[in-house]
Design an enzyme around this catalytic site. Structure first.
Site, PDB file in Angstrom:
ATOM      1  CB  CYS A 105      -1.004  -0.038   1.141  1.00 44.77           C
ATOM      2  SG  CYS A 105      -2.409   1.030   0.794  1.00 44.77           S
ATOM      3  NE  ARG A 139      -8.724   6.116   2.621  1.00 50.27           N
ATOM      4  CZ  ARG A 139      -7.452   6.486   2.465  1.00 50.27           C
ATOM      5  NH1 ARG A 139      -7.167   7.729   2.175  1.00 50.27           N
ATOM      6  NH2 ARG A 139      -6.472   5.627   2.627  1.00 50.27           N
ATOM      7  CG  HIS A 210      -3.408  -3.117   4.015  1.00 51.78           C
ATOM      8  ND1 HIS A 210      -2.290  -2.592   4.588  1.00 51.78           N
ATOM      9  CD2 HIS A 210      -3.929  -2.142   3.244  1.00 51.78           C
ATOM     10  CE1 HIS A 210      -2.152  -1.329   4.176  1.00 51.78           C
ATOM     11  NE2 HIS A 210      -3.127  -1.042   3.363  1.00 51.78           N
TER      12      HIS A 210
HETATM   13  N1  GLN Z   1      -1.739   6.984   2.209  1.00 52.63           N
HETATM   14  C1  GLN Z   1      -1.923   6.147   1.075  1.00 52.63           C
HETATM   15  C2  GLN Z   1      -3.272   6.347   0.409  1.00 52.63           C
HETATM   16  O1  GLN Z   1      -4.244   6.641   1.034  1.00 52.63           O
HETATM   17  C3  GLN Z   1      -1.700   4.669   1.447  1.00 52.63           C
HETATM   18  C4  GLN Z   1      -2.676   4.175   2.452  1.00 52.63           C
HETATM   19  C5  GLN Z   1      -2.333   2.821   3.004  1.00 52.63           C
HETATM   20  O2  GLN Z   1      -1.171   2.457   3.140  1.00 52.63           O
HETATM   21  N2  GLN Z   1      -3.346   2.096   3.401  1.00 52.63           N
HETATM   22  O3  GLN Z   1      -3.388   6.186  -0.780  1.00 52.63           O
END
Ligand code: GLN
Length: 257
Positions: A105, A139, A210
């Site tokens: 990620c 998101r 994840h």
């Molecule tokens: N900060 C990054 C995003 O939101 C990665 C997030 C994460 O590692 N879950 O894209």
């Protein structure tokens, strides 16, 4: 648990370097390291874990596998600067000699060229040929499953499924010629549009999964261990993986695959 009936072959210890384990560790990505440790221990393979944090110049030579987990935008910012300054050269040298570099990620995004948030561009180390942009829009969150085809994936090699959970605002685009890690079966993957998930160049791998990734996909943990030790995955002693198989199936069911 170990399968005591299997013949034990000896291997050198697996030497792992976790990059920024305190900052890049969203969703307890540390569980990924624990899986590597246990699966080595159950096979009688030594496991040495070190870390490299802010302000530490990376001497890559003593390591077989580098790991960088997920992180919030603000932590990524801090780490990105340090990665360029203190670790980029080492990581490139490590990747060039075939060490495994795994980014999850936020860590995946930093293995590319850049992560752009509005006017701001956070630089990456450029091990993977990709860029990430934080676009307007929701998101990308949810259970995810991808279809992966890895060479040397061990017994039953060929197409395998990785299942996990994703939560990222950034959308990642692969440059032409950059191999994806897999094709999205369910979920969003790199950008919710292309059908591609993650990226792979040799032993450098990035993914949005994840889950954490390795507890739910131990076949992949074994593949990484084998690559890092430069042995064929089938040389690793089989383990009694009843619980691990359940964890994998439950992650797949959660994704609807
Ligand atoms: N900060 C990054 C995003 O939101 C990665 C997030 C994460 O590692 N879950 O894209």
């Amino acid at each position: 648990m170990p399968d005591s009936a299997s013949a034990v072959e000896t291997f050198p210890p697996l030497r792992v370097c976790a990059l920024y384990p305190d900052l890049m560790n969203i969703y307890a990505d540390r569980g990924n390291l624990l899986v590597l440790e246990r699966r080595c221990a159950w096979r009688g393979i030594g496991f040495e874990l070190s870390s490299s944090g802010l302000g530490e110049r990376l001497d890559e030579r003593p390591y077989d596998l580098f790991y960088i987990g997920g992180g919030q935008d603000r932590d990524q910012r801090l780490c990105a600067e340090d990665l360029i300054e203190n670790k980029r050269a080492g990581l490139h040298a490590a990747a060039a000699r075939g060490a495994v570099v795994l980014g999850v990620c936020g860590g995946y995004q930093l293995l590319g060229h850049s992560y752009t948030l509005g006017e701001e561009e956070i630089p990456g180390v450029g091990l993977l040929d990709l860029t990430t942009v934080r676009e307007d829009g929701p998101r990308l969150i949810g259970n995810v499953a991808i279809d992966v085809s890895l060479d040397d994936a061990g017994p039953g090699a060929g197409r395998r499924v990785l299942a996990g959970f994703e939560n990222h605002g950034g959308r990642t685009r692969l440059a032409e010629g950059q191999e994806a890690l897999g094709r999205v079966l369910k979920g969003y993957g790199n950008d919710g549009r292309s059908g591609a998930e993650g990226a792979r160049s040799g032993n450098t791998i990035g993914t949005y999964l994840h889950g954490p990734l390795l507890p739910k996909n131990v076949w992949f943990a074994d593949w990484l261990i084998a690559r890092a030790l430069s042995v064929a995955p089938e040389r690793l002693a089989p383990l009694e993986d009843g619980l691990e198989r359940e964890a994998h199936l439950s992650a797949r069911r959660a994704a609807g695959v």
